[in-house]
Design an enzyme around this catalytic site. Structure first.
Site, PDB file in Angstrom:
ATOM      1  N   SER A 129      42.052  41.400  34.794  1.00 51.91           N
ATOM      2  CA  SER A 129      41.109  40.636  35.933  1.00 51.91           C
ATOM      3  C   SER A 129      40.393  39.275  35.628  1.00 51.91           C
ATOM      4  CB  SER A 129      40.233  41.879  36.125  1.00 51.91           C
ATOM      5  OG  SER A 129      39.299  41.290  37.512  1.00 51.91           O
ATOM      6  N   TYR A 154      30.864  45.321  34.191  1.00 51.46           N
ATOM      7  CA  TYR A 154      32.225  46.046  34.643  1.00 51.46           C
ATOM      8  C   TYR A 154      32.634  44.502  33.626  1.00 51.46           C
ATOM      9  CZ  TYR A 154      36.806  45.190  36.296  1.00 51.46           C
ATOM     10  OH  TYR A 154      38.109  45.012  37.520  1.00 51.46           O
ATOM     11  N   LYS A 158      35.998  44.759  30.092  1.00 48.03           N
ATOM     12  CA  LYS A 158      37.674  43.790  30.598  1.00 48.03           C
ATOM     13  C   LYS A 158      37.631  42.923  29.532  1.00 48.03           C
ATOM     14  CE  LYS A 158      39.070  45.937  34.171  1.00 48.03           C
ATOM     15  NZ  LYS A 158      40.231  47.268  33.320  1.00 48.03           N
TER      16      LYS A 158
HETATM   17  P1  NAD Z   1      41.251  52.799  41.402  1.00 46.99           P
HETATM   18  O1  NAD Z   1      40.198  53.213  41.015  1.00 46.99           O
HETATM   19  O2  NAD Z   1      41.985  53.282  42.096  1.00 46.99           O
HETATM   20  O3  NAD Z   1      41.756  53.347  40.151  1.00 46.99           O
HETATM   21  C1  NAD Z   1      41.620  53.813  39.251  1.00 46.99           C
HETATM   22  C2  NAD Z   1      42.121  55.144  38.763  1.00 46.99           C
HETATM   23  O4  NAD Z   1      41.150  55.253  36.964  1.00 46.99           O
HETATM   24  C3  NAD Z   1      40.759  56.397  39.379  1.00 46.99           C
HETATM   25  O5  NAD Z   1      41.679  57.135  39.983  1.00 46.99           O
HETATM   26  C4  NAD Z   1      39.953  56.881  38.528  1.00 46.99           C
HETATM   27  O6  NAD Z   1      40.066  58.962  38.698  1.00 46.99           O
HETATM   28  C5  NAD Z   1      40.739  57.218  37.153  1.00 46.99           C
HETATM   29  N1  NAD Z   1      39.950  57.266  35.687  1.00 46.99           N
HETATM   30  C6  NAD Z   1      38.847  56.452  35.674  1.00 46.99           C
HETATM   31  N2  NAD Z   1      38.471  56.534  34.402  1.00 46.99           N
HETATM   32  C7  NAD Z   1      38.882  57.327  34.276  1.00 46.99           C
HETATM   33  C8  NAD Z   1      39.254  58.417  32.373  1.00 46.99           C
HETATM   34  N3  NAD Z   1      37.811  58.015  31.593  1.00 46.99           N
HETATM   35  N4  NAD Z   1      40.268  58.808  32.148  1.00 46.99           N
HETATM   36  C9  NAD Z   1      41.907  59.164  33.406  1.00 46.99           C
HETATM   37  N5  NAD Z   1      41.370  58.464  34.882  1.00 46.99           N
HETATM   38  C10 NAD Z   1      40.247  57.694  34.815  1.00 46.99           C
HETATM   39  O7  NAD Z   1      40.979  51.060  41.263  1.00 46.99           O
HETATM   40  P2  NAD Z   1      42.781  50.314  40.630  1.00 46.99           P
HETATM   41  O8  NAD Z   1      42.036  49.240  42.220  1.00 46.99           O
HETATM   42  O9  NAD Z   1      43.681  50.958  40.645  1.00 46.99           O
HETATM   43  O10 NAD Z   1      41.479  49.616  39.606  1.00 46.99           O
HETATM   44  C11 NAD Z   1      43.126  49.429  38.368  1.00 46.99           C
HETATM   45  C12 NAD Z   1      42.665  48.810  37.110  1.00 46.99           C
HETATM   46  O11 NAD Z   1      43.210  47.992  37.752  1.00 46.99           O
HETATM   47  C13 NAD Z   1      41.238  48.753  36.809  1.00 46.99           C
HETATM   48  O12 NAD Z   1      41.570  49.223  35.388  1.00 46.99           O
HETATM   49  C14 NAD Z   1      40.546  48.313  36.742  1.00 46.99           C
HETATM   50  O13 NAD Z   1      39.605  47.605  36.522  1.00 46.99           O
HETATM   51  C15 NAD Z   1      41.397  46.585  37.278  1.00 46.99           C
HETATM   52  N6  NAD Z   1      41.422  45.801  38.077  1.00 46.99           N
HETATM   53  C16 NAD Z   1      41.226  46.316  39.484  1.00 46.99           C
HETATM   54  C17 NAD Z   1      41.337  45.453  40.888  1.00 46.99           C
HETATM   55  C18 NAD Z   1      40.703  45.730  41.481  1.00 46.99           C
HETATM   56  O14 NAD Z   1      40.318  44.699  42.868  1.00 46.99           O
HETATM   57  N7  NAD Z   1      41.741  46.463  42.980  1.00 46.99           N
HETATM   58  C19 NAD Z   1      41.555  43.640  39.926  1.00 46.99           C
HETATM   59  C20 NAD Z   1      41.452  43.717  38.973  1.00 46.99           C
HETATM   60  C21 NAD Z   1      40.808  44.446  37.823  1.00 46.99           C
HETATM   61  C1  UD1 Z   2      35.332  41.065  41.939  1.00 49.89           C
HETATM   62  C2  UD1 Z   2      36.368  40.638  40.573  1.00 49.89           C
HETATM   63  C3  UD1 Z   2      37.464  40.944  40.328  1.00 49.89           C
HETATM   64  C4  UD1 Z   2      37.155  42.407  40.027  1.00 49.89           C
HETATM   65  C5  UD1 Z   2      37.007  43.475  40.822  1.00 49.89           C
HETATM   66  C6  UD1 Z   2      36.477  44.863  41.685  1.00 49.89           C
HETATM   67  C7  UD1 Z   2      35.596  38.138  40.252  1.00 49.89           C
HETATM   68  C8  UD1 Z   2      36.391  36.649  41.134  1.00 49.89           C
HETATM   69  N1  UD1 Z   2      36.293  39.106  40.911  1.00 49.89           N
HETATM   70  O1  UD1 Z   2      36.068  40.743  43.314  1.00 49.89           O
HETATM   71  O2  UD1 Z   2      37.922  40.022  38.833  1.00 49.89           O
HETATM   72  O3  UD1 Z   2      38.510  43.602  39.194  1.00 49.89           O
HETATM   73  O4  UD1 Z   2      35.576  42.395  41.716  1.00 49.89           O
HETATM   74  O5  UD1 Z   2      36.126  44.829  42.106  1.00 49.89           O
HETATM   75  O6  UD1 Z   2      35.026  38.952  40.029  1.00 49.89           O
HETATM   76  N2  UD1 Z   2      32.786  40.174  50.681  1.00 49.89           N
HETATM   77  C9  UD1 Z   2      32.890  39.952  51.753  1.00 49.89           C
HETATM   78  N3  UD1 Z   2      32.269  41.349  52.936  1.00 49.89           N
HETATM   79  C10 UD1 Z   2      32.175  41.883  52.002  1.00 49.89           C
HETATM   80  C11 UD1 Z   2      33.156  42.458  50.584  1.00 49.89           C
HETATM   81  C12 UD1 Z   2      33.440  41.154  50.332  1.00 49.89           C
HETATM   82  O7  UD1 Z   2      32.226  38.501  52.416  1.00 49.89           O
HETATM   83  O8  UD1 Z   2      32.448  43.296  52.551  1.00 49.89           O
HETATM   84  C13 UD1 Z   2      33.646  38.695  50.002  1.00 49.89           C
HETATM   85  C14 UD1 Z   2      33.073  38.769  48.849  1.00 49.89           C
HETATM   86  O9  UD1 Z   2      31.778  37.639  48.744  1.00 49.89           O
HETATM   87  C15 UD1 Z   2      33.928  37.831  48.115  1.00 49.89           C
HETATM   88  C16 UD1 Z   2      35.083  37.810  48.179  1.00 49.89           C
HETATM   89  O10 UD1 Z   2      34.918  38.793  49.768  1.00 49.89           O
HETATM   90  O11 UD1 Z   2      33.929  36.451  48.305  1.00 49.89           O
HETATM   91  C17 UD1 Z   2      35.672  39.330  48.049  1.00 49.89           C
HETATM   92  O12 UD1 Z   2      35.709  39.809  47.449  1.00 49.89           O
HETATM   93  P1  UD1 Z   2      36.204  41.407  46.524  1.00 49.89           P
HETATM   94  O13 UD1 Z   2      36.830  42.080  47.600  1.00 49.89           O
HETATM   95  O14 UD1 Z   2      34.669  42.704  46.394  1.00 49.89           O
HETATM   96  O15 UD1 Z   2      36.142  40.713  45.398  1.00 49.89           O
HETATM   97  P2  UD1 Z   2      36.235  39.952  44.356  1.00 49.89           P
HETATM   98  O16 UD1 Z   2      34.084  40.604  44.156  1.00 49.89           O
HETATM   99  O17 UD1 Z   2      36.591  38.980  44.908  1.00 49.89           O
END
Ligand code: NAD
Ligand code: UD1
Length: 340
Positions: A129, A154, A158
Protein backbone atom coordinates in the site's frame (compact mmCIF):
# COMPACT_ATOMS: atom_id res chain seq x y z
CA UNK A 1 -1.56 -15.23 -23.85
CA UNK A 2 -3.22 -18.49 -22.83
CA UNK A 3 -1.81 -20.53 -19.97
CA UNK A 4 -2.92 -23.35 -17.72
CA UNK A 5 -0.75 -22.27 -14.83
CA UNK A 6 -2.36 -22.62 -11.42
CA UNK A 7 -2.42 -19.62 -9.09
CA UNK A 8 -3.43 -19.54 -5.43
CA UNK A 9 -5.28 -16.33 -4.51
CA UNK A 10 -5.69 -15.58 -0.80
CA UNK A 11 -8.47 -13.16 0.16
CA UNK A 12 -10.20 -14.19 -3.08
CA UNK A 13 -13.68 -13.40 -1.70
CA UNK A 14 -12.63 -9.79 -0.98
CA UNK A 15 -12.79 -6.66 -3.10
CA UNK A 16 -9.45 -6.59 -4.95
CA UNK A 17 -8.91 -10.37 -4.80
CA UNK A 18 -12.24 -11.04 -6.56
CA UNK A 19 -11.52 -8.56 -9.36
CA UNK A 20 -8.10 -10.14 -9.82
CA UNK A 21 -9.56 -13.66 -9.97
CA UNK A 22 -11.70 -12.49 -12.91
CA UNK A 23 -8.66 -11.09 -14.77
CA UNK A 24 -6.64 -14.23 -14.05
CA UNK A 25 -9.38 -16.48 -15.41
CA UNK A 26 -9.73 -14.19 -18.46
CA UNK A 27 -5.99 -14.52 -19.04
CA UNK A 28 -6.25 -18.32 -19.01
CA UNK A 29 -5.01 -19.11 -15.51
CA UNK A 30 -6.50 -21.76 -13.28
CA UNK A 31 -7.32 -20.19 -9.93
CA UNK A 32 -7.61 -21.63 -6.43
CA UNK A 33 -9.21 -19.02 -4.16
CA UNK A 34 -9.10 -19.10 -0.39
CA UNK A 35 -10.61 -16.83 2.23
CA UNK A 36 -11.62 -17.22 5.87
CA UNK A 37 -14.63 -14.93 5.21
CA UNK A 38 -13.96 -12.70 8.25
CA UNK A 39 -14.50 -9.61 6.09
CA UNK A 40 -16.60 -11.06 3.28
CA UNK A 41 -19.13 -13.67 2.29
CA UNK A 42 -19.62 -15.67 -0.91
CA UNK A 43 -21.38 -12.86 -2.83
CA UNK A 44 -18.31 -11.90 -4.87
CA UNK A 45 -17.48 -15.56 -5.56
CA UNK A 46 -20.95 -15.94 -7.11
CA UNK A 47 -20.38 -12.69 -9.04
CA UNK A 48 -17.06 -13.96 -10.42
CA UNK A 49 -18.86 -17.08 -11.66
CA UNK A 50 -21.45 -14.91 -13.43
CA UNK A 51 -18.73 -12.90 -15.20
CA UNK A 52 -16.47 -15.77 -16.22
CA UNK A 53 -19.09 -18.49 -16.70
CA UNK A 54 -16.80 -20.81 -14.72
CA UNK A 55 -17.07 -22.28 -11.24
CA UNK A 56 -14.59 -20.83 -8.74
CA UNK A 57 -12.41 -23.41 -6.99
CA UNK A 58 -12.96 -21.89 -3.53
CA UNK A 59 -11.79 -23.17 -0.13
CA UNK A 60 -12.70 -21.59 3.17
CA UNK A 61 -9.65 -21.38 5.41
CA UNK A 62 -7.24 -19.14 7.26
CA UNK A 63 -3.82 -18.18 5.91
CA UNK A 64 -2.31 -18.55 9.37
CA UNK A 65 -3.35 -22.22 9.40
CA UNK A 66 -0.32 -24.09 8.06
CA UNK A 67 -2.09 -27.45 8.23
CA UNK A 68 -4.92 -26.14 6.05
CA UNK A 69 -2.44 -24.61 3.59
CA UNK A 70 -0.29 -27.73 3.39
CA UNK A 71 -3.31 -29.93 2.72
CA UNK A 72 -4.54 -27.48 0.11
CA UNK A 73 -1.22 -27.50 -1.77
CA UNK A 74 -1.19 -31.31 -1.59
CA UNK A 75 -4.72 -31.73 -2.89
CA UNK A 76 -4.37 -29.11 -5.63
CA UNK A 77 -1.07 -30.40 -7.03
CA UNK A 78 1.60 -28.06 -8.38
CA UNK A 79 0.90 -24.38 -7.86
CA UNK A 80 2.82 -21.88 -10.04
CA UNK A 81 2.38 -18.78 -7.93
CA UNK A 82 0.58 -17.12 -5.04
CA UNK A 83 -1.17 -13.76 -4.84
CA UNK A 84 -1.65 -12.71 -1.26
CA UNK A 85 -4.55 -10.31 -0.71
CA UNK A 86 -5.79 -11.67 2.63
CA UNK A 87 -5.40 -9.06 5.36
CA UNK A 88 -7.33 -6.76 7.66
CA UNK A 89 -7.32 -3.27 6.14
CA UNK A 90 -9.19 -0.77 8.27
CA UNK A 91 -6.84 1.97 9.43
CA UNK A 92 -9.12 3.13 12.27
CA UNK A 93 -9.85 -0.38 13.54
CA UNK A 94 -6.13 -1.15 13.56
CA UNK A 95 -5.60 1.62 16.11
CA UNK A 96 -8.19 -0.03 18.38
CA UNK A 97 -6.96 -3.60 17.78
CA UNK A 98 -3.26 -3.46 16.91
CA UNK A 99 -2.49 -7.00 18.04
CA UNK A 100 -5.23 -8.45 15.87
CA UNK A 101 -3.72 -6.64 12.89
CA UNK A 102 -0.17 -7.78 13.63
CA UNK A 103 -1.27 -11.35 14.27
CA UNK A 104 -3.42 -11.57 11.14
CA UNK A 105 -1.41 -9.60 8.60
CA UNK A 106 2.08 -10.68 9.61
CA UNK A 107 1.09 -14.19 10.78
CA UNK A 108 -0.65 -14.89 7.45
CA UNK A 109 2.41 -13.83 5.49
CA UNK A 110 4.95 -15.90 7.44
CA UNK A 111 2.75 -19.02 7.52
CA UNK A 112 2.09 -18.79 3.80
CA UNK A 113 5.76 -18.30 2.93
CA UNK A 114 6.80 -21.25 5.09
CA UNK A 115 4.32 -23.57 3.40
CA UNK A 116 5.27 -22.23 -0.05
CA UNK A 117 8.90 -22.97 0.74
CA UNK A 118 8.07 -26.53 1.82
CA UNK A 119 6.12 -27.00 -1.40
CA UNK A 120 8.76 -25.42 -3.64
CA UNK A 121 6.51 -22.54 -4.80
CA UNK A 122 8.62 -19.45 -5.51
CA UNK A 123 6.51 -16.78 -7.19
CA UNK A 124 4.65 -14.43 -4.89
CA UNK A 125 2.75 -11.17 -5.30
CA UNK A 126 2.01 -9.15 -2.21
CA UNK A 127 -0.71 -6.51 -1.65
CA UNK A 128 1.18 -3.56 -0.28
CA UNK A 129 0.00 0.00 0.00
CA UNK A 130 1.06 3.60 -0.50
CA UNK A 131 0.55 3.83 3.24
CA UNK A 132 4.16 2.58 3.57
CA UNK A 133 5.33 6.07 2.51
CA UNK A 134 3.37 8.01 5.16
CA UNK A 135 3.39 11.70 4.09
CA UNK A 136 6.21 11.63 1.55
CA UNK A 137 8.64 14.57 1.28
CA UNK A 138 7.94 15.00 -2.41
CA UNK A 139 5.05 14.07 -4.67
CA UNK A 140 4.50 12.28 -6.97
CA UNK A 141 6.15 9.64 -4.83
CA UNK A 142 8.39 7.01 -6.40
CA UNK A 143 9.56 3.68 -5.05
CA UNK A 144 12.87 5.14 -3.81
CA UNK A 145 11.10 7.22 -1.17
CA UNK A 146 11.93 6.05 2.34
CA UNK A 147 9.35 4.52 4.66
CA UNK A 148 8.26 7.20 7.13
CA UNK A 149 7.02 6.32 10.59
CA UNK A 150 3.75 4.46 10.03
CA UNK A 151 0.58 6.46 10.76
CA UNK A 152 -1.28 3.36 12.05
CA UNK A 153 -0.76 -0.26 13.10
CA UNK A 154 -2.25 -1.22 9.70
CA UNK A 155 0.43 0.81 7.94
CA UNK A 156 3.08 -0.71 10.17
CA UNK A 157 1.96 -4.24 9.20
CA UNK A 158 2.46 -3.36 5.52
CA UNK A 159 5.93 -1.96 6.23
CA UNK A 160 6.89 -5.01 8.30
CA UNK A 161 5.56 -7.40 5.66
CA UNK A 162 7.63 -5.67 2.98
CA UNK A 163 10.74 -5.81 5.16
CA UNK A 164 10.16 -9.53 5.76
CA UNK A 165 9.82 -10.09 2.01
CA UNK A 166 12.98 -8.11 1.31
CA UNK A 167 14.76 -10.36 3.79
CA UNK A 168 13.47 -13.80 2.81
CA UNK A 169 13.48 -13.53 -0.97
CA UNK A 170 17.17 -14.42 -0.91
CA UNK A 171 16.27 -17.96 0.13
CA UNK A 172 14.74 -18.68 -3.25
CA UNK A 173 11.61 -16.58 -3.69
CA UNK A 174 10.67 -14.30 -6.57
CA UNK A 175 8.53 -11.60 -5.05
CA UNK A 176 6.75 -8.45 -6.18
CA UNK A 177 5.10 -6.02 -3.78
CA UNK A 178 2.47 -3.89 -5.45
CA UNK A 179 1.92 -0.65 -3.57
CA UNK A 180 -1.67 0.26 -4.31
CA UNK A 181 -2.78 3.86 -4.12
CA UNK A 182 -6.58 4.28 -3.70
CA UNK A 183 -8.47 1.48 -5.46
CA UNK A 184 -12.06 2.43 -6.34
CA UNK A 185 -14.83 1.32 -8.68
CA UNK A 186 -16.33 -2.01 -9.59
CA UNK A 187 -16.37 -4.45 -12.46
CA UNK A 188 -18.16 -2.86 -15.46
CA UNK A 189 -20.62 -5.80 -15.44
CA UNK A 190 -21.75 -4.74 -11.93
CA UNK A 191 -21.53 -8.38 -10.82
CA UNK A 192 -18.74 -7.61 -8.33
CA UNK A 193 -17.68 -4.50 -6.41
CA UNK A 194 -16.79 -3.21 -2.98
CA UNK A 195 -18.90 -4.62 -0.13
CA UNK A 196 -17.75 -3.20 3.19
CA UNK A 197 -19.28 -4.79 6.28
CA UNK A 198 -21.00 -2.14 8.42
CA UNK A 199 -20.30 1.58 8.01
CA UNK A 200 -17.74 2.15 5.25
CA UNK A 201 -14.48 3.88 6.16
CA UNK A 202 -13.41 4.45 2.58
CA UNK A 203 -14.63 7.39 0.55
CA UNK A 204 -16.28 5.83 -2.51
CA UNK A 205 -18.49 3.25 -0.75
CA UNK A 206 -19.56 6.05 1.60
CA UNK A 207 -20.43 8.22 -1.41
CA UNK A 208 -22.46 5.51 -3.17
CA UNK A 209 -24.26 4.38 0.01
CA UNK A 210 -25.22 7.99 0.77
CA UNK A 211 -26.48 8.58 -2.78
CA UNK A 212 -28.49 5.35 -2.45
CA UNK A 213 -30.10 6.65 0.74
CA UNK A 214 -28.43 4.10 3.05
CA UNK A 215 -26.63 6.96 4.87
CA UNK A 216 -27.92 10.48 5.61
CA UNK A 217 -24.96 12.43 4.34
CA UNK A 218 -21.30 12.24 3.50
CA UNK A 219 -18.81 14.18 5.59
CA UNK A 220 -15.79 15.53 3.73
CA UNK A 221 -13.01 15.34 6.29
CA UNK A 222 -11.42 18.79 6.16
CA UNK A 223 -11.28 21.66 3.66
CA UNK A 224 -8.39 23.51 5.27
CA UNK A 225 -5.51 21.44 3.90
CA UNK A 226 -2.76 23.06 1.88
CA UNK A 227 -4.30 21.96 -1.45
CA UNK A 228 -6.11 23.98 -4.18
CA UNK A 229 -9.62 23.31 -2.81
CA UNK A 230 -8.54 22.53 0.76
CA UNK A 231 -9.52 18.83 0.70
CA UNK A 232 -7.07 15.90 0.67
CA UNK A 233 -5.56 14.67 -2.58
CA UNK A 234 -5.33 11.01 -3.54
CA UNK A 235 -4.54 8.85 -6.56
CA UNK A 236 -7.76 6.95 -7.34
CA UNK A 237 -7.11 3.84 -9.39
CA UNK A 238 -9.84 1.69 -10.98
CA UNK A 239 -9.92 -1.74 -9.35
CA UNK A 240 -9.98 -3.51 -12.74
CA UNK A 241 -6.79 -1.69 -13.78
CA UNK A 242 -5.26 -2.73 -10.48
CA UNK A 243 -6.34 -6.33 -11.09
CA UNK A 244 -4.69 -6.22 -14.52
CA UNK A 245 -1.46 -4.99 -12.92
CA UNK A 246 -1.41 -8.24 -10.91
CA UNK A 247 -1.70 -10.35 -14.06
CA UNK A 248 1.14 -8.36 -15.65
CA UNK A 249 3.27 -8.75 -12.52
CA UNK A 250 2.68 -12.48 -12.55
CA UNK A 251 3.78 -12.91 -16.15
CA UNK A 252 6.78 -10.68 -15.41
CA UNK A 253 7.77 -13.13 -12.65
CA UNK A 254 7.10 -16.18 -14.80
CA UNK A 255 9.23 -14.71 -17.59
CA UNK A 256 12.24 -13.78 -15.48
CA UNK A 257 15.20 -16.11 -15.23
CA UNK A 258 16.23 -14.80 -11.84
CA UNK A 259 16.24 -17.37 -9.03
CA UNK A 260 15.72 -14.73 -6.39
CA UNK A 261 13.99 -11.42 -6.88
CA UNK A 262 12.34 -8.74 -4.80
CA UNK A 263 10.86 -5.64 -6.42
CA UNK A 264 8.28 -3.10 -5.29
CA UNK A 265 6.06 -1.13 -7.66
CA UNK A 266 3.63 1.73 -7.23
CA UNK A 267 0.25 1.08 -8.78
CA UNK A 268 -1.50 4.40 -9.34
CA UNK A 269 -2.54 6.66 -12.19
CA UNK A 270 0.01 9.38 -11.50
CA UNK A 271 -2.77 11.97 -11.12
CA UNK A 272 -3.80 13.58 -7.88
CA UNK A 273 -7.56 14.15 -7.45
CA UNK A 274 -9.03 15.92 -4.44
CA UNK A 275 -11.85 14.53 -2.33
CA UNK A 276 -14.10 17.45 -3.37
CA UNK A 277 -13.23 16.94 -7.05
CA UNK A 278 -14.23 13.28 -6.71
CA UNK A 279 -17.48 14.16 -4.93
CA UNK A 280 -18.39 16.69 -7.64
CA UNK A 281 -17.43 14.28 -10.42
CA UNK A 282 -19.75 11.68 -8.88
CA UNK A 283 -22.67 14.12 -8.83
CA UNK A 284 -21.98 15.26 -12.39
CA UNK A 285 -21.45 11.80 -13.92
CA UNK A 286 -24.32 9.98 -12.21
CA UNK A 287 -26.87 12.77 -11.72
CA UNK A 288 -27.50 11.29 -8.27
CA UNK A 289 -28.22 13.42 -5.21
CA UNK A 290 -25.35 13.37 -2.74
CA UNK A 291 -25.91 15.35 0.46
CA UNK A 292 -22.57 16.26 2.00
CA UNK A 293 -21.08 18.60 4.55
CA UNK A 294 -17.58 19.68 5.40
CA UNK A 295 -16.43 18.23 8.72
CA UNK A 296 -13.22 18.26 10.73
CA UNK A 297 -10.06 16.57 9.55
CA UNK A 298 -9.84 12.81 10.16
CA UNK A 299 -6.93 11.98 12.46
CA UNK A 300 -4.08 10.21 10.71
CA UNK A 301 -4.99 11.41 7.18
CA UNK A 302 -2.13 12.25 4.87
CA UNK A 303 -2.64 15.65 3.14
CA UNK A 304 -1.75 14.66 -0.39
CA UNK A 305 -0.21 11.69 -2.09
CA UNK A 306 -0.14 10.40 -5.62
CA UNK A 307 2.06 7.98 -7.48
CA UNK A 308 4.90 8.21 -9.88
CA UNK A 309 3.98 5.01 -11.78
CA UNK A 310 6.91 5.16 -14.26
CA UNK A 311 8.54 2.00 -12.89
CA UNK A 312 5.54 -0.27 -13.55
CA UNK A 313 4.77 1.53 -16.84
CA UNK A 314 8.27 0.72 -18.11
CA UNK A 315 8.90 -2.73 -16.62
CA UNK A 316 5.49 -4.24 -17.27
CA UNK A 317 3.97 -1.99 -19.89
CA UNK A 318 1.07 -1.38 -17.53
CA UNK A 319 -1.09 1.71 -17.85
CA UNK A 320 -4.57 2.31 -16.49
CA UNK A 321 -7.41 2.06 -19.00
CA UNK A 322 -10.10 3.67 -16.89
CA UNK A 323 -10.48 7.16 -15.40
CA UNK A 324 -11.68 7.91 -11.86
CA UNK A 325 -14.98 9.04 -13.48
CA UNK A 326 -15.39 5.59 -15.06
CA UNK A 327 -14.72 4.06 -11.65
CA UNK A 328 -17.44 6.23 -10.07
CA UNK A 329 -19.96 5.23 -12.73
CA UNK A 330 -19.12 1.55 -12.22
CA UNK A 331 -19.25 1.85 -8.43
CA UNK A 332 -22.68 3.49 -8.73
CA UNK A 333 -24.00 0.70 -10.99
CA UNK A 334 -22.79 -1.86 -8.45
CA UNK A 335 -24.39 0.08 -5.57
CA UNK A 336 -27.70 0.25 -7.44
CA UNK A 337 -27.58 -3.49 -7.90
CA UNK A 338 -26.97 -3.99 -4.16
CA UNK A 339 -29.86 -1.64 -3.41
CA UNK A 340 -32.36 -3.60 -5.50
P1 NAD B 1 -11.10 -6.97 1.59
O1 NAD B 1 -11.33 -6.86 3.06
O2 NAD B 1 -12.26 -6.76 0.68
O3 NAD B 1 -10.48 -8.40 1.26
C1 NAD B 1 -9.58 -9.07 2.11
C2 NAD B 1 -10.09 -10.51 2.26
O4 NAD B 1 -9.15 -11.24 3.04
C3 NAD B 1 -11.42 -10.58 2.97
O5 NAD B 1 -12.35 -11.31 2.16
C4 NAD B 1 -11.13 -11.30 4.27
O6 NAD B 1 -12.20 -12.14 4.68
C5 NAD B 1 -9.87 -12.09 3.92
N1 NAD B 1 -8.99 -12.41 5.04
C6 NAD B 1 -8.53 -11.56 6.00
N2 NAD B 1 -7.70 -12.22 6.84
C7 NAD B 1 -7.62 -13.50 6.38
C8 NAD B 1 -6.90 -14.66 6.80
N3 NAD B 1 -6.11 -14.66 7.88
N4 NAD B 1 -7.05 -15.80 6.09
C9 NAD B 1 -7.86 -15.85 5.00
N5 NAD B 1 -8.56 -14.78 4.55
C10 NAD B 1 -8.44 -13.62 5.23
O7 NAD B 1 -9.91 -5.98 1.24
P2 NAD B 1 -9.35 -5.52 -0.18
O8 NAD B 1 -9.68 -4.09 -0.36
O9 NAD B 1 -9.71 -6.49 -1.23
O10 NAD B 1 -7.79 -5.58 0.12
C11 NAD B 1 -6.97 -6.65 -0.34
C12 NAD B 1 -5.54 -6.37 0.05
O11 NAD B 1 -5.12 -5.13 -0.51
C13 NAD B 1 -5.29 -6.24 1.55
O12 NAD B 1 -4.04 -6.83 1.84
C14 NAD B 1 -5.25 -4.75 1.78
O13 NAD B 1 -4.48 -4.40 2.91
C15 NAD B 1 -4.56 -4.30 0.50
N6 NAD B 1 -4.82 -2.90 0.16
C16 NAD B 1 -6.11 -2.45 0.04
C17 NAD B 1 -6.36 -1.13 -0.27
C18 NAD B 1 -7.77 -0.59 -0.38
O14 NAD B 1 -7.94 0.62 -0.25
N7 NAD B 1 -8.78 -1.42 -0.60
C19 NAD B 1 -5.28 -0.25 -0.49
C20 NAD B 1 -3.98 -0.73 -0.37
C21 NAD B 1 -3.77 -2.08 -0.05
C1 UD1 C 1 -5.75 4.70 3.40
C2 UD1 C 1 -4.32 4.45 2.97
C3 UD1 C 1 -4.28 3.28 2.05
C4 UD1 C 1 -4.91 2.10 2.75
C5 UD1 C 1 -6.37 2.42 2.93
C6 UD1 C 1 -7.08 1.25 3.57
C7 UD1 C 1 -2.95 6.46 2.94
C8 UD1 C 1 -2.48 7.63 2.14
N1 UD1 C 1 -3.79 5.63 2.30
O1 UD1 C 1 -6.42 5.24 2.32
O2 UD1 C 1 -2.96 2.98 1.72
O3 UD1 C 1 -4.71 0.91 2.09
O4 UD1 C 1 -6.43 3.54 3.81
O5 UD1 C 1 -8.37 1.58 3.93
O6 UD1 C 1 -2.61 6.28 4.09
N2 UD1 C 1 -12.86 10.75 3.21
C9 UD1 C 1 -13.86 11.67 3.49
N3 UD1 C 1 -15.04 11.20 3.96
C10 UD1 C 1 -15.29 9.86 4.18
C11 UD1 C 1 -14.26 8.93 3.88
C12 UD1 C 1 -13.05 9.42 3.41
O7 UD1 C 1 -13.67 12.86 3.32
O8 UD1 C 1 -16.39 9.51 4.63
C13 UD1 C 1 -11.58 11.24 2.69
C14 UD1 C 1 -10.41 10.90 3.60
O9 UD1 C 1 -10.25 11.91 4.58
C15 UD1 C 1 -9.27 10.85 2.60
C16 UD1 C 1 -9.93 10.37 1.29
O10 UD1 C 1 -11.32 10.60 1.47
O11 UD1 C 1 -8.75 12.14 2.41
C17 UD1 C 1 -9.70 8.91 1.00
O12 UD1 C 1 -10.03 8.17 2.18
P1 UD1 C 1 -10.11 6.59 2.20
O13 UD1 C 1 -10.98 6.10 1.10
O14 UD1 C 1 -10.45 6.18 3.60
O15 UD1 C 1 -8.63 6.12 1.85
P2 UD1 C 1 -7.21 6.59 2.46
O16 UD1 C 1 -7.36 6.97 3.88
O17 UD1 C 1 -6.60 7.53 1.50
Amino acid sequence: MGSSKKILVTGGAGYIGAHTVVELVNAGYEVVAIDNLVRSDLTLITGIEKITGKKVNFHKGDCRDKKFLTELFRSEGPVDGVMHFAALKSVGESVQKPLEYHDNNIGSLTALLQVMQQQGVKDFIFSSSCTVYGQPDSIPVDEQAPFKKAESPYGLTKQICELILEDVYKTGFRIISLRYFNPIGAHPSAHIGEMPIGTPNNLVPFITQTAAGWRDRLTVFGNDYNTPDGSCIRDFIHVVDLAEAHVKALSYLHNTRAHNLYEAYNVGTGNGVSVLQLVNAFIKKTGAKLPFRIGPRRPGDVEKVFANPTKINRAMNWKPRYSPEDALVHAWAWQQKLSR
